[in-house]
Structure formats: C-alpha cells, structure tokens
Design a protein around this motif. Structure first.
Motif, PDB file in Angstrom:
ATOM      1  N   GLN A  93       0.781  -1.591  -0.156  1.00 22.31           N
ATOM      2  CA  GLN A  93      -0.397  -0.030   0.209  1.00 22.31           C
ATOM      3  C   GLN A  93       0.540   0.844   0.203  1.00 22.31           C
ATOM      4  O   GLN A  93       0.395   2.608  -0.093  1.00 22.31           O
ATOM      5  CB  GLN A  93      -0.476   0.153   1.287  1.00 22.31           C
ATOM      6  N   GLU A  94       1.868   0.998   1.201  1.00 23.20           N
ATOM      7  CA  GLU A  94       2.953   2.917   0.620  1.00 23.20           C
ATOM      8  C   GLU A  94       3.540   3.110  -0.533  1.00 23.20           C
ATOM      9  O   GLU A  94       3.732   3.720  -0.790  1.00 23.20           O
ATOM     10  CB  GLU A  94       4.090   2.276   1.546  1.00 23.20           C
ATOM     11  N   ASP A  97       0.338   4.956  -1.838  1.00 21.92           N
ATOM     12  CA  ASP A  97       0.054   6.482  -1.097  1.00 21.92           C
ATOM     13  C   ASP A  97       1.849   7.005  -1.266  1.00 21.92           C
ATOM     14  O   ASP A  97       2.081   8.023  -0.898  1.00 21.92           O
ATOM     15  CB  ASP A  97       0.449   5.738   0.715  1.00 21.92           C
ATOM     16  N   VAL A  99       5.173   6.780  -0.067  1.00 20.15           N
ATOM     17  CA  VAL A  99       5.023   7.567   1.146  1.00 20.15           C
ATOM     18  C   VAL A  99       6.541   7.781   1.636  1.00 20.15           C
ATOM     19  O   VAL A  99       7.090   8.783   1.793  1.00 20.15           O
ATOM     20  CB  VAL A  99       4.900   6.657   2.139  1.00 20.15           C
ATOM     21  N   GLU A 507      13.024  -2.748   4.577  1.00 23.07           N
ATOM     22  CA  GLU A 507      12.586  -1.248   4.495  1.00 23.07           C
ATOM     23  C   GLU A 507      13.617  -0.407   4.569  1.00 23.07           C
ATOM     24  O   GLU A 507      14.884   0.147   5.209  1.00 23.07           O
ATOM     25  CB  GLU A 507      12.584  -1.112   6.302  1.00 23.07           C
ATOM     26  N   ARG A 611       3.520  13.476   6.953  1.00 17.89           N
ATOM     27  CA  ARG A 611       2.571  12.214   7.008  1.00 17.89           C
ATOM     28  C   ARG A 611       2.778  11.722   8.583  1.00 17.89           C
ATOM     29  O   ARG A 611       1.392  11.499   8.629  1.00 17.89           O
ATOM     30  CB  ARG A 611       2.819  11.091   6.048  1.00 17.89           C
TER      31      ARG A 611
END
Length: 669
Positions: A93-94, A97, A99, A507, A611
């Motif tokens: 999802q990121e 989005d 991010v 990450e 954010r």
C-alpha cells in the motif's frame, strides 16, 4: 548509436578543448536481451524519481505502462493454464501512497524507454541520424546535437588532444569507416562492450552462471487469457514437458519474452528454431494459442561481473551502465544501476565542461559508483539463488542439472558423437522433470505434499525471488568521492559501508548521512503558493546544475547560507537556499528569511507537511534543526554539519566546495 554531448568550444581549466562523445551501441541483440531481462523492464523508485525531471518522462511511462494489477505478481505454476503452486504480490500500500518516494515503481520495456528518450532528445534539438542520413563520406562528421544510429566502435587511440575513435557503419551494404575526435569517450555500449575491450579493461566476478535462450514473441490470445485468469509479470512454469520463465512485458498487447535454459555443446542454440520455440511455448501454456508470432531468438549468458576500473586512458575513456557491470536479471538491478551511473556522471561532466570543476572530479564517478555496482552484483546473485530455491524445492535442483552436464562433458565429450550426448542429457533431464508430474506433485503424495509445503513457506517468508529493494534502491550511500566525508564519530553512530539488509525486512530508513540520497517529504512553499505541495526532491532543479543548502531558521544557519550564496557566486556555481519551517509557521515568521539572507534572493521558504503527526523533516532524517545540508545536483548530500560548530562560515564553505568540485585534487587529463 553515437550521441554527442556538450560542445567542442569550451575551454576548461586545463586550457584543453573538450568534445564528449557517448557510445550507446544498440544492435538487435542488445535490444532483445534488454527486453527479456527483468532489469530492462522494471524501473525502481530511485530511477523513476530521476525520470520525473526529464521533461515529463515519468508521466509518459506511467501512461504507457500496463495497469499495475496486470504485473504486480510473480506466479509459480505447472503450466499457464494448469495448477498454481503459489504467487507473490510485490506491491504494498505504501507504494501507492507514495510514502518513501513521490512516485511509484514502473514496469516498462527498455526498448520502449529508449524510444521515449530519443523523442525527448529530439524535442530539445537533437537529430537522430540513421546510416542513410550520413551519406558515404569517410570524412569527419559534425557531431554536435547528433545521434548517429548504427555506428560501431572498431578502434580507439589516445592522442595529445583526447581520443581518436574508429567507427564503421553499414550503409546499404557498403561498410563506411570513419574517424571521430573527442576529448572524452563514454562507453555505454552494453554488456559486451567493445569500448571496454579496446580499452583493455577486464571484468571481475563470476561468469556463466547460466546459459539461456530468449524467445521474444507476441500472442494477444495468450495475453487476453492471462489478463483475465492469472495476471502477473513473471511466470515460473515447471512441468514434465518443459521448464521456463515467461516475462509478460505487456499482457494487453500480448508481448512476452520466454527464458529457457540450455546446455551447450550438447544443446546448441541452432537447435532452437522458431518451430521448436513455438512447441516449447505450447507445452508451457498448456494449450495452443492461435496467434503466436516469434519475433526473435537469441542466446545469452548470465554473468555477475564488475569492471576492474571505470576510467582509463588518462581519464579520457569512461564506462557506464552494462559496459561497467553485468548482473543476473533477478531484481531489475541492471538498467536501474545504469541509470544511476548516468545520473552521477552527468552533473560532473556538466560542471567540468562549464569550467567549474576540476578534471579530477571524474575520478569521483568511479569511487562512488563502483562500490554500488559490486554491492548490487552480490545482491542480484543472492536474489538469483533465491529464485533457484523454488525449483530445488520441487525436486529440480539446478545445481544437480549443472553437475550432470559437467559429468557428461568430462566423461563422454571426447568419446561419443554430440547427438548421442544430447540424447543422454535430454533423457536425464526428462527423468528429472518427472519430479513435477501430477503423480508426484500433489497433496495426496507424501513427497509432493512435503515439497508443496516447503514451497509455500519460502513464498510466505519472502525467501523467493524479490522484485523491490527499497533499502538498497533508495538507501545506498557514497562513502567517498565528490563530497565531504562524515566525521568519524558520526560514521560510528550511523554505520559505515553498504550492508545487505535481511531479506524479510528491506525497509528503507530515511537518512541525512553524507553521500545518501535526499529523503522525500512533502513540503509547501511559503507564503502559500499556487504550486501546492511538492517533494523535497523538487528543491533540486531539474533544469540546471544547482546546489541546494537546506537549513532551519536558525541564526548560525543563516550565516552559513549567506556564505554559501557568496562563495557559489564567486565560483560561478548555481546555488539556492531552502529554509525548512515547521508546519503552521506564520507569514510574519517567514519574513525573517528576507532580512537574514539579504541581499540574496535565490532562496525558498517551505513548510513541512509530515505524514506522521509530530514528525518533522529533521526528526525524519534523524538530525537536529541545528544541521545544515548541502545537496548536490544529483540529489545526494555532499556535506553536513551543525551550524554552531562553524567558526568561519566563508572559509568553511570555500573548503567544502573545493572538496566537492575536486579543486584541491586537480589533475591534468
């Protein structure tokens, strides 16, 4: 394809005149291998960030690429219409989005990307010239703003003025030989680089990890079926009749590349005729598509190598892209690393040609990019081995196949004819492929059930072939080069050289460490502008070579900002100051920048738009508001310090620019 970069009229600090020529040799073979390899199809977030600034290139790719739902998965199956053994969804999802990046990744064939780039170049005044456009003259050509297609490098000779390059071109069956003069020669002519060979640069690493045949074909019938039944980017197919990897470049238009391993000399490339390849496709599909059209068939060998050096011939010859490194296609590192190379080199060439940087800045290209290529080589090999763990789990261990092949070569190679050797090899492989028959590979068979269970574990734990590597794509750091290295205590705190992250958790953690890429955060111009929100990456101009100093509204930081603008003006550099204000800052507060930075006007005030509630730009970068960051034209951080540590701002900034531009390391080219 020859591309003239720069002009011959510039006089550098060494009083030499420079013409920079770039060789980008794209034969049909190069295009096919780039299309078929995942690296030629997948654009990571880092590269897409660059493409945003190339005259709308990223938007063109987004509009032209297939819908993401058609390519986000890798599928493992017994045939394209048979049992699905498992699948992996590589999008999170990121990614949507945005991010960690202002733009998402893309799946776009490299030959299509080349077409778009050529159109962009033509739009800014470059002329694409095919062999027939250049005539039959053997005299020197005017290279400025020309892209010469079909020219192949045949020789290079170092002269007092630069490099004399011999090229040949086939013009209607007649071979024309020409000589081209240049100050710098950029060899970007692919994995089988002629420039690299002529320059005598060797490759270091592993060779011949695997030999494959690539089959580029079209079938809208197959594309429609997969779009509706099991969309994906890569299909790993294992059945008793055939084994292969299908790359779906565009399901909507039915464009595919099939990868099939082969084992010479028992299996020769000549054995893979169009008819044979069509038969293999049918076996892998499970039914016969009505419109299979084979466009091209080519062999290629998978290597994991990096050039021993990127620059030679007294700094006149420079390698970039696949000419400097060649990886397994696992993970899409090939093209993306090559784009990073070009991005790193471009601003340095620009400042060199403008007389602002020392010729020795070219050495920083090698010291920055070669370690990244070595790191990415290891990462792609690791990812390739992860891909091989799937067939091994199913009883099709590639290492056993290679061992069988070697035994046949050693024991039978000089005794029996090749056709008998081929029959023996293929018979053994046929027995091996029986491991993935329905009889064995099912839940009722204890062995098959165990293998399927292990397969699911590998996929669920993220230990299979991966597509995205955000920690590596966005988080790599240049340790030395055109930058001012961190103090030793800061290196100890934040970590040293590139390290592989755990496969299960790649990450990306934003960092303002020197040498890292400027982290992305949304900001808003102050006072409120019509532009709305934009990325911190957009603080760095895409239209000119500009350094950006990012500061918080702190008295000592303003002093460094004034010194930066003054010294940059003396050095004839373009520079800008960005004042990063906390969210909710008022217009009256922002007026402080005008008074503090006067008489300079090349600054911008921006407001953080975090954010995560309460997380400021400085906190995201894990530094304090006392820090100042100098960002290079390629969006990497060149220098960082805490403003209250600087005693003489002008002397410090002069030292910083001298180090970044390599003015203190001047060497004659």
């Amino acid at each position: 394809m020859w591309n003239s970069l720069g002009t011959p009229e510039h006089t550098s600090s060494t009083t030499a005149q420079w013409r920079c020529v770039c060789l980008l040799m794209h034969s049909n073979f190069d295009i096919l291998t780039n299309v078929c390899c995942l690296g030629g199809a997948f654009t990571d977030g880092w590269c897409f960030q660059i493409f945003r600034k190339l005259d709308g290139l990223a938007g063109d790719i987004e509009r032209s690429q297939p819908p993401v739902d058609l390519w986000r998965k890798f599928v493992y199956c017994t045939s394209l219409s048979g049992s699905v053994l498992g699948s992996v969804d590589h999008m999170k999802q990121e990614d949507f989005d945005k991010v960690i990046s202002p733009i998402s990744v893309a799946h776009f064939s490299q030959y299509k990307l080349v077409d778009l780039l050529l159109k962009k170049l033509e739009g800014i005044g470059f002329q694409t010239c095919f062999p027939g456009d250049t005539g039959n003259s053997t005299q020197d050509l005017v290279l400025e703003s020309k892209i010469l297609m079909g020219h192949e490098c045949t020789s290079l000779q170092q002269t007092d003025e630069g490099i004399l390059v011999g090229v040949s071109v086939n013009n209607g069956g007649r071979i024309i030989e020409r000589k081209l003069h240049c100050g710098l020669l950029l060899g970007t002519d692919g994995a089988r680089s002629t420039v690299r060979e002529l320059a005598g640069i060797s490759m270091e690493g592993e060779r011949d990890l695997q030999k494959l045949v690539s089959v580029h074909f079209l079938s809208k019938d197959l594309g429609r079926y997969l779009s509706s039944q099991r969309p994906g980017m890569l299909f790993f197919v294992f059945n008793p009749g055939a084994i292969g990897v299908l790359v779906a470049h565009d399901l909507e238009n039915g464009e595919f590349v099939l990868q099939v391993p082969f084992y010479p000399p028992q299996q020769m490339f000549e054995d893979f005729s169009a008819k044979v390849c069509e038969q293999i496709i049918v076996k892998l599909v499970g039914w016969e598509p009505a419109d299979v059209h084979v466009l091209d068939i080519k062999p290629w060998a998978m290597h994991a190598e990096v050039a021993e050096k990127y620059i030679c011939c007294n700094n006149r010859v420079i390698l970039s892209g696949d000419a400097a490194h060649r990886f397994p296609p696992a993970g899409g590192f090939g093209m993306n690393t090559g784009v990073q190379d070009a991005h790193n080199l471009a601003w340095k060439l620009g400042l060199l040609l403008n007389g602002a940087a020392s010729p020795s800045i070219l050495q920083s290209y090698e010291s920055e990019r070669r370690p990244v290529a070595i790191f990415n080589t290891k990462l792609s090999v690791e990812n390739f081995k992860a891909a091989m763990s799937i067939p091994a789990t199913l009883g099709l261990d590639p290492t056993i196949a290679n061992s069988v092949h070697q035994v046949i070569n050693r024991s039978l190679g000089s005794i029996i004819p090749r056709n008998v050797q081929k029959a023996v090899l293929e018979g053994l492989f046929s027995l091996g492929r029986a491991q993935v028959s329905d009889y064995i590979l099912n839940e009722k068979n204890p062995l098959g059930s165990l293998r399927l269970s292990r397969l699911r574990s590998i996929l669920d734990e993220g230990k299979s072939l991966q597509l995205q590597f955000p920690a590596e794509d966005l988080g790599f750091v240049y340790e030395e080069g055109a930058l001012v290295p961190e103090a030793s205590y800061e290196k100890t705190q934040e970590g040293g050289k590139l390290q592989h992250s755990k496969r299960a958790s790649r990450e990306y953690i934003p960092s303002a460490k020197v040498g890292s890429r400027l982290p992305h955060m949304l900001v808003r111009g102050l006072p409120a502008s019509s532009e709305g929100m934009f990325s911190t990456l957009d603080l760095v101009s895409g239209d000119k070579l500009e350094f950006v100093l990012i500061i918080a509204p702190v008295k000592e930081s303003y002093e460094i900002a004034r010194a930066t603008l003054k010294i940059a003006d003396e050095l004839k550099l373009s520079a800008k100051v960005c004042v990063m204000w906390p969210r909710g800052s008022t217009g009256a507060e922002v007026e402080e920048s005008r008074s503090e930075l006067a008489p300079w006007t090349n600054y911008i005030d921006v407001e953080e738009v975090p954010r995560v509630s309460g997380s400021s730009w400085w906190e995201m970068c894990r530094i304090s508001r006392k820090n100042v960051l100098l960002v290079r034209p390629d969006e990497h951080i060149a220098w960082r310090t805490e403003s209250d540590r600087v005693r003489d701002a002008e002397s410090e900034i002069r030292r910083v620019f001298s180090h970044v531009l390599c003015l203190n390391r001047c060497k004659n080219l």
